[in-house]
Enzyme design. Structure first.
Site, PDB file in Angstrom:
ATOM      1  CB  ALA A 290       7.539  -6.845  -1.888  1.00 48.90           C
ATOM      2  CB  CYS A 291       1.954  -7.220  -3.026  1.00 48.14           C
ATOM      3  SG  CYS A 291       1.737  -6.930  -4.786  1.00 48.14           S
ATOM      4  CG  ASP A 292       0.983 -13.027  -2.519  1.00 45.01           C
ATOM      5  OD1 ASP A 292       2.090 -13.360  -2.073  1.00 45.01           O
ATOM      6  OD2 ASP A 292      -0.082 -13.355  -1.976  1.00 45.01           O
TER       7      ASP A 292
ATOM      8  N   GLY B 113       3.006  -8.342  -7.267  1.00 41.93           N
ATOM      9  CA  GLY B 113       3.853  -7.227  -7.661  1.00 41.93           C
ATOM     10  C   GLY B 113       3.198  -6.301  -8.674  1.00 41.93           C
TER      11      GLY B 113
ATOM     12  CB  ILE C 245       7.235 -11.574  -2.106  1.00 39.87           C
ATOM     13  CG1 ILE C 245       6.497 -10.488  -1.320  1.00 39.87           C
ATOM     14  CG2 ILE C 245       8.173 -12.332  -1.175  1.00 39.87           C
ATOM     15  CD1 ILE C 245       5.684 -10.987  -0.161  1.00 39.87           C
TER      16      ILE C 245
END
Length: 520
Positions: free
Chosen positions: A430-432, A434, A464
């Site tokens: 997960a990242c800001d 995606g 996220i």
């Protein structure tokens, strides 16, 4: 394996607030950059002064920028806050603002003496950025009022009509106060830009923009002001806008990195060549921020380089037809307007040269002190990277790559690996957004799991905000772990510094392998 966070205080809170605001603005604009590029291509080819004028296809240009672009920006912003429902009501409200603005312009033009130039359309980009959070947050609040109070069987009726009625109210709000406010804002900002151009003071904007970039405050300036004004100017003149180059010019950054390549010391010098390639061709400007932070005097070199680039474009007519995103030399060349390739490329070269020369002077002047400091500690560059990540509010693959896997972190240490008895079948990176770093990390771990011969385990990447309870194990960069834990408190959370290459991946593979062996 979570990273402890330190509470922000005083100026830090204000800075973080501005950064979050800028991130939200960027989140509305950046996903829609392909639409801006498409509009730029239509403009380049088909308007009267285009490469291949076509009166029929040119009719797409006006509705594209006046209706489509503000509406999809509004939808994106509303969707960020409250999903599809937020996006829909934000779009309805923004349509009201567009219609209200058109009426105000028409009424103003009707009062002009014959022969006076009429006022052009005001494109509701800022209106969309105002309406999106207003519409989505109020819709979310209204839904919370009757949540759990609707009789079974009436949920769809209430949901549809509540959104429709509130969208109607928002359209009226957009038609009157929002349209009036945004028209005034755009008029004031447009007058300010024209004044700066007419008085040859536009290069002074670099005094604000270059330091803002280093401290990650540039999104609020770039996407909140420069992009809407640039699009308005480009649509009116058909010749592009210099405003798209105020922040995106890669010259100052690459000039600074080349100075470190030849005259830097230690880890900064060793990593600068690779960083220069990433910044100049990849458009990831954040990689040069630690180099400026480790010696803040270098911000003066960046300002001088930025001013040189703006001055060159102002004198020679350099402009882009649409935003260059990311700020890569490739994206800049692709968006050059009015065949001003010489001016734009010269602005990049001169900006890089001026930054390089001034940086060389600063680095040479402080070389003796730097060598003495290196005799005591060689951690100045790592500390500068840490400061950059702290300023940004999150870690970055590009920055972590510069650190080369060092353990230094902005907010504390990493706790020991946490093993779990919970069966692991669904692993989520997960990242800001995606889309970028998490996709790379998922690919790396997916290959490791495949080589280990492990089956029945999926590895995917998401934003996220899109995390759900189906995730058994969530991998995030250390600055994002707390946010991910709030979304999926029952999952196992793993923090990493660098999505591309982390020893934590081997721990995850060992954990999953041991579970499968025990279960076999």
């Amino acid at each position: 394996m979570t990273t402890a966070s330190t509470p922000a205080t005083g100026t830090s809170k204000a800075r973080v607030g501005v950064q979050r605001f800028g991130t939200y603005l960027s989140g509305m604009i950046m996903p829609n950059i392909p639409a801006l590029i498409a509009w730029g291509i239509f403009t380049a080819f088909f308007i009267d002064v285009g490469w291949t004028p076509n009166a029929d296809l040119a009719t797409i240009v006006g509705p594209f920028i006046h209706y489509l672009l503000p509406l999809i920006i509004a939808y994106t912003g509303g969707n960020i806050v409250y999903g599809v429902r937020g996006g829909v009501v934000a779009t309805i409200g923004t349509m009201g603002a567009i219609a209200g603005s058109d009426l105000l312009v028409a009424n103003f033009n009707a009062t002009l003496p014959e022969g006076d130039a009429p006022l052009g359309q005001v494109h509701m980009f800022i209106g969309a950025m105002i309406m999106a959070p207003l519409a989505a947050y109020t819709m979310k609040w209204l839904d919370s009022l009757w949540e759990g109070k609707i009789k079974a069987g009436f949920e769809m009726l209430v949901n549809m009509f509540s959104a429709g009625i509130w969208g109607f109210v928002l359209a009226i709000i957009g038609f009157y106060p929002i349209a009036w406010i945004v028209n005034g804002i755009m008029q004031a900002l447009g007058n300010a830009v024209h004044w700066l151009v007419e008085t040859n003071l536009l290069p002074l904007t670099s005094i604000l923009i270059e330091p803002a970039k280093v401290f990650f405050l540039n999104n609020a300036i770039n996407h909140g002001v420069l992009t809407p004004l640039g699009i308005a100017e480009a649509s009116e003149t058909g010749q592009g806008s210099i405003l798209f180059l105020l922040e995106a010019n890669p010259g100052p950054g690459v000039g600074l990195l080349l100075a470190f390549t030849f005259f830097g010391l230690g880890a900064a010098r060793a990593s600068a060549p690779g960083a220069a390639v990433i910044q100049f061709f990849g458009g990831i400007h954040e990689v040069y921020f630690p180099y400026a932070l480790m010696k803040p005097m270098l911000i003066l070199a960046l300002i001088a380089g930025g001013m040189t680039g703006v001055t060159t474009n102002m004198l020679l007519g350099g402009a882009l037809r649409a935003p260059a995103a990311p700020g890569s030399i490739i994206a800049v060349i692709a968006q050059v307007a009015n065949n001003s390739y010489f001016a734009v490329l010269l602005s990049v070269v001169l900006a890089a040269t001026v930054t390089f020369v001034i940086s060389w002077v600063i680095l040479r002047a402080s070389r003796k002190r730097d060598l003495e400091a290196m005799a005591v500690t060689d951690d100045a560059f790592g500390a500068a990277i840490t400061q950059t990540e702290a300023a940004k509010g999150k870690s970055s693959d590009a920055l972590s790559g510069l650190r080369g896997g060092a353990a230094t972190q902005a907010d504390g240490g990493v706790e020991p690996a946490t093993m779990t008895e919970k069966p692991i079948h669904n692993i989520v990176f997960a990242c800001d957004a995606g889309m970028g770093s998490s996709a790379m990390g998922a690919s790396v771990l997916r290959n490791k799991i495949k080589k280990a011969g492990i089956e029945d385990v999926t590895v995917v990447n998401k934003a996220i905000a899109a995390l759900d309870p189906s995730a058994d194990l969530v991998i995030t960069q250390n600055q994002l772990t707390d946010r991910a834990r709030q979304k999926t408190p029952d999952a196992v959370h793993v923090s990493v510094d660098n999505f591309m290459n982390s020893p934590r991946y081997d721990e995850v593979v060992d954990l999953v392998r041991s579970q499968h062996e025990d279960g076999s």
